[in-house]
Scaffold this active site. Structure first.
Site, PDB file in Angstrom:
ATOM      1  N   CYS A  29      -2.512  -5.225  -9.185  1.00 26.52           N
ATOM      2  CA  CYS A  29      -2.113  -4.956  -7.799  1.00 26.52           C
ATOM      3  C   CYS A  29      -1.356  -6.152  -7.249  1.00 26.52           C
ATOM      4  CB  CYS A  29      -3.346  -4.675  -6.956  1.00 26.52           C
ATOM      5  SG  CYS A  29      -4.605  -5.959  -7.088  1.00 26.52           S
ATOM      6  N   GLU A  35       5.693   0.288  -5.951  1.00 29.41           N
ATOM      7  CA  GLU A  35       4.937  -0.286  -7.065  1.00 29.41           C
ATOM      8  C   GLU A  35       5.081   0.624  -8.279  1.00 29.41           C
ATOM      9  OE1 GLU A  35       0.676   0.342  -6.949  1.00 29.41           O
ATOM     10  OE2 GLU A  35       0.354  -1.767  -7.425  1.00 29.41           O
ATOM     11  N   LYS A  60     -17.955   6.008  -9.510  1.00 34.08           N
ATOM     12  CA  LYS A  60     -17.031   6.922 -10.205  1.00 34.08           C
ATOM     13  C   LYS A  60     -16.196   6.052 -11.134  1.00 34.08           C
ATOM     14  CE  LYS A  60     -13.506   9.702 -11.083  1.00 34.08           C
ATOM     15  NZ  LYS A  60     -12.864   8.687 -11.969  1.00 34.08           N
ATOM     16  N   GLU A  89      -8.803  -0.909  -1.196  1.00 33.18           N
ATOM     17  CA  GLU A  89      -8.040  -2.005  -1.823  1.00 33.18           C
ATOM     18  C   GLU A  89      -6.944  -1.341  -2.644  1.00 33.18           C
ATOM     19  OE1 GLU A  89      -8.643  -5.067  -1.065  1.00 33.18           O
ATOM     20  OE2 GLU A  89     -10.585  -4.855  -0.102  1.00 33.18           O
TER      21      GLU A  89
HETATM   22  P1  NAD Z   1      -5.513   5.839  -8.996  1.00 32.61           P
HETATM   23  O1  NAD Z   1      -5.488   5.801  -7.519  1.00 32.61           O
HETATM   24  O2  NAD Z   1      -4.763   6.912  -9.688  1.00 32.61           O
HETATM   25  O3  NAD Z   1      -7.034   5.992  -9.521  1.00 32.61           O
HETATM   26  C1  NAD Z   1      -8.053   5.059  -9.189  1.00 32.61           C
HETATM   27  C2  NAD Z   1      -9.402   5.777  -9.253  1.00 32.61           C
HETATM   28  O4  NAD Z   1      -9.420   6.792  -8.265  1.00 32.61           O
HETATM   29  C3  NAD Z   1      -9.704   6.474 -10.577  1.00 32.61           C
HETATM   30  O5  NAD Z   1     -11.076   6.350 -10.870  1.00 32.61           O
HETATM   31  C4  NAD Z   1      -9.358   7.929 -10.279  1.00 32.61           C
HETATM   32  O6  NAD Z   1     -10.070   8.846 -11.080  1.00 32.61           O
HETATM   33  C5  NAD Z   1      -9.790   8.030  -8.835  1.00 32.61           C
HETATM   34  N1  NAD Z   1      -9.123   9.100  -8.071  1.00 32.61           N
HETATM   35  C6  NAD Z   1      -7.883   9.605  -8.260  1.00 32.61           C
HETATM   36  N2  NAD Z   1      -7.643  10.563  -7.346  1.00 32.61           N
HETATM   37  C7  NAD Z   1      -8.741  10.647  -6.553  1.00 32.61           C
HETATM   38  C8  NAD Z   1      -9.102  11.446  -5.434  1.00 32.61           C
HETATM   39  N3  NAD Z   1      -8.269  12.361  -4.914  1.00 32.61           N
HETATM   40  N4  NAD Z   1     -10.303  11.248  -4.867  1.00 32.61           N
HETATM   41  C9  NAD Z   1     -11.139  10.320  -5.336  1.00 32.61           C
HETATM   42  N5  NAD Z   1     -10.880   9.561  -6.415  1.00 32.61           N
HETATM   43  C10 NAD Z   1      -9.687   9.707  -7.015  1.00 32.61           C
HETATM   44  O7  NAD Z   1      -5.071   4.400  -9.464  1.00 32.61           O
HETATM   45  P2  NAD Z   1      -4.780   3.867 -10.942  1.00 32.61           P
HETATM   46  O8  NAD Z   1      -3.435   4.272 -11.364  1.00 32.61           O
HETATM   47  O9  NAD Z   1      -5.942   4.185 -11.812  1.00 32.61           O
HETATM   48  O10 NAD Z   1      -4.817   2.287 -10.647  1.00 32.61           O
HETATM   49  C11 NAD Z   1      -3.688   1.578 -10.276  1.00 32.61           C
HETATM   50  C12 NAD Z   1      -3.649   1.319  -8.779  1.00 32.61           C
HETATM   51  O11 NAD Z   1      -4.761   0.550  -8.358  1.00 32.61           O
HETATM   52  C13 NAD Z   1      -2.417   0.505  -8.399  1.00 32.61           C
HETATM   53  O12 NAD Z   1      -1.820   1.040  -7.255  1.00 32.61           O
HETATM   54  C14 NAD Z   1      -2.987  -0.879  -8.117  1.00 32.61           C
HETATM   55  O13 NAD Z   1      -2.210  -1.671  -7.265  1.00 32.61           O
HETATM   56  C15 NAD Z   1      -4.316  -0.520  -7.524  1.00 32.61           C
HETATM   57  N6  NAD Z   1      -5.237  -1.660  -7.581  1.00 32.61           N
HETATM   58  C16 NAD Z   1      -5.523  -2.329  -6.415  1.00 32.61           C
HETATM   59  C17 NAD Z   1      -6.356  -3.456  -6.434  1.00 32.61           C
HETATM   60  C18 NAD Z   1      -6.671  -4.216  -5.172  1.00 32.61           C
HETATM   61  O14 NAD Z   1      -7.612  -5.012  -5.179  1.00 32.61           O
HETATM   62  N7  NAD Z   1      -5.925  -4.027  -4.086  1.00 32.61           N
HETATM   63  C19 NAD Z   1      -6.904  -3.879  -7.651  1.00 32.61           C
HETATM   64  C20 NAD Z   1      -6.600  -3.168  -8.811  1.00 32.61           C
HETATM   65  C21 NAD Z   1      -5.767  -2.057  -8.765  1.00 32.61           C
END
Ligand code: NAD
Length: 484
Positions: free
Chosen positions: A282, A381, A173, A248
């Site tokens: 992150c 965050e 996705k 993650e």
């Molecule tokens: P997000 O959670 O809004 O979205 C991430 C992905 O999940 C997108 O593809 C989105 O379309 C999908 N998504 C959203 N809602 C969903 C649902 N209900 N079911 C399934 N999929 C869904 O995150 P974001 O704002 O795009 O990214 C930032 C976040 O990612 C921050 O919190 C950051 O810390 C985290 N992050 C963590 C790591 C790690 O390795 N721990 C690395 C990079 C980013």
């Protein structure tokens, strides 16, 4: 005409069932592409394709799977410039930063291609005479990979290559904020002879496309990188059907400066930790604790450094825009809230006034002091170039504050005293503890992941990722002496 970014299913472009949505250039707000809005029926098709393709792949010896991945890695290398341009264009990073990211992602492909020769289990002595036991690794089947856009190529690489080397079929996705890159990776996989149906890409929003993937009964493993609230929902939804889950998630990473630190180095690494990738990491060092004796000098140096950072997308720039207008607005609102809660903004605090950046989603590097330890900005965050700096009186207090938050992803300490460094590194509740540099530094062969609300205990990438993408089976056989 604006380019349309489709799904990729069974080795072909497919239009989604929900129409199209606009994707804007973070640098100037112009329309960049339109991506498919997938619905549950599209996810069904993609999962069916992966389910049909994976058994032959799973039966292929892991060493040979590694050879295919090596070819895939070479294909990515041959198209590294094109991938770099996609990363830079979709996220608003400089070409320099995008080059580094693409190189790191290809290193993941190289590493996991090699894992084909090391996909080992354990051999175990049995308490029963003539019984011999060993463990083997089995793929889960269909792996649903869900990624964000902050480091779009790296995020895909961390999941895709270990999933494939373990013999799984994949439905990726894509992030709605980096759709074209995900599609291109799948097209290059096909060009590198990865069997059709093994890697499928679904474009669209979390709701409904991501949710349909999480809830799909034929998806055995969900590997998610993204925000903690979404991760929590995924754990619940996947838990109901006992699907395997790797999460993650976010971080609110502490950066400690002791009174014996090399202050110039500490300021340099603090600025890098807080502001690189516009704070959209992150692992961003978003809360800094500084011992009283050096507090004023540190803050003065950090503010000077932050003020000197150049915004834009050129290679001479230090940070680009954040990913969407919505993200920019939510970061600016968090700064306003911090001021209402007693925070003093020493630099930045808003969007830049430079007319060349006015239509982009920029936020100035922002340093805030005087906030209470339990204020919103110190706890949550916000994923932008904003950092809080707070005065502490002892290392014990630093540890208590570092461990007091909900997250536990990364931490850094600056000190010349090895005893202080070790004392802190071994006690801090974080998946990564760094001494005398930034809240950075994952490499393809090193485990990364967090304590607490930063994840669910899994570690990717490194050899530990193999545990995420495979199930263990214990195989035993009995040697029948009378038949010898
Ligand atoms: P997000 O959670 O809004 O979205 C991430 C992905 O999940 C997108 O593809 C989105 O379309 C999908 N998504 C959203 N809602 C969903 C649902 N209900 N079911 C399934 N999929 C869904 O995150 P974001 O704002 O795009 O990214 C930032 C976040 O990612 C921050 O919190 C950051 O810390 C985290 N992050 C963590 C790591 C790690 O390795 N721990 C690395 C990079 C980013």
């Amino acid at each position: 005409m604006t380019r349309e970014i489709a799904n990729w299913i069974s080795g072909e472009h497919r239009v989604g069932g929900g129409g199209w949505a606009d994707k804007f250039d973070p640098h100037d707000g112009t329309l960049q592409t339109r991506f498919a809005l997938s619905i549950a029926a599209d996810v069904d098709e993609a999962v069916a394709a992966a389910k049909a393709a994976y058994p032959v792949w799973a039966a292929t010896p892991a060493v040979q799977r590694g050879n295919v991945l090596r070819h895939f890695a070479d294909m990515l290398r041959a198209h590294a410039t094109e991938l770099r341009d996609l990363v830079a264009g979709e996220t608003g990073k400089s070409l320099r930063d995008a080059t580094g990211e693409v190189g790191g992602g290809i290193a993941q492909a190289d590493y996991f291609a090699g894992e084909g020769m090391r996909l080992h289990g354990r051999s175990l002595p049995s308490g029963v005479a003539n019984k011999h036991s060993h463990t083997v690794r089995m793929p889960h089947g269909v792996a649903g990979l869900i990624v964000p856009a902050n480091t779009p190529f790296a995020n895909i690489a961390w999941k895709l290559f270990p999933a494939l080397i373990c013999g799984n079929g994949v439905v990726l996705k894509a992030s709605e904020d980096a759709p074209a890159l995900a599609l291109r990776v799948a097209e290059l996989a096909a060009k590198a002879d990865l069997p059709a149906g093994l890697l499928n890409v679904i474009q669209g929003r979390g709701d409904p496309a991501g949710q349909a993937l999480v809830e799909h009964r034929d998806v055995a493993l969900i590997s998610f990188t993204g925000s903690t609230p979404v991760g929590r929902w995924i754990a619940e939804a996947a838990g109901r059907r006992l699907a395997r889950v790797s999460l993650e998630l976010g971080g609110k990473n502490p950066f400690i400066v002791c009174d014996d630190a090399d202050l110039d180095a500490a300021i340099h690494w603090a600025a890098m930790s807080a502001f690189s990738n516009a704070g959209q990491r992150c692992a961003a060092g978003s809360r800094i604790f500084v011992m009283s004796a050096v507090f004023d000098a540190f803050v003065e140096g950090l503010v000077e450094r932050a003020d000197a950072l150049k915004l834009g997308v050129g290679d001479d720039c230090d940070l680009g825009p954040v990913i969407t207008r919505r993200s920019q607005q939510s970061i600016l609102a968090a700064i306003t809230r911090a001021e209402e809660q007693g925070g003093r903004v020493l630099c930045g605090g808003g969007a830049p006034t430079d007319p060349a950046l006015a239509t982009g989603y920029y936020v100035q590097p922002t340093v805030i002091i005087d906030l209470p330890f339990d204020s919103d900005l110190c706890r949550h965050e916000i994923f932008g170039p904003v950092v809080t700096v707070q005065r502490i009186e002892s290392l014990e207090q630093a540890l208590e504050l570092a461990n007091g938050g909900d997250y536990g992803l990364t931490a850094a300490i600056h000190t010349r005293n090895v005893d202080r460094a070790l004392w802190f590194a071994y006690r801090v509740r974080a998946g990564l503890a760094n001494v005398n540099f930034g809240t950075y530094g994952s490499e393809p062969h090193m485990p990364f992941g967090g304590f607490g609300q930063s994840g669910n205990g899994t570690r990717e990438p490194g050899a530990e990722a193999i545990d995420v993408y495979s199930e263990l089976k214990n195989v035993s056989f009995l040697m029948r002496e009378h038949l010898v």
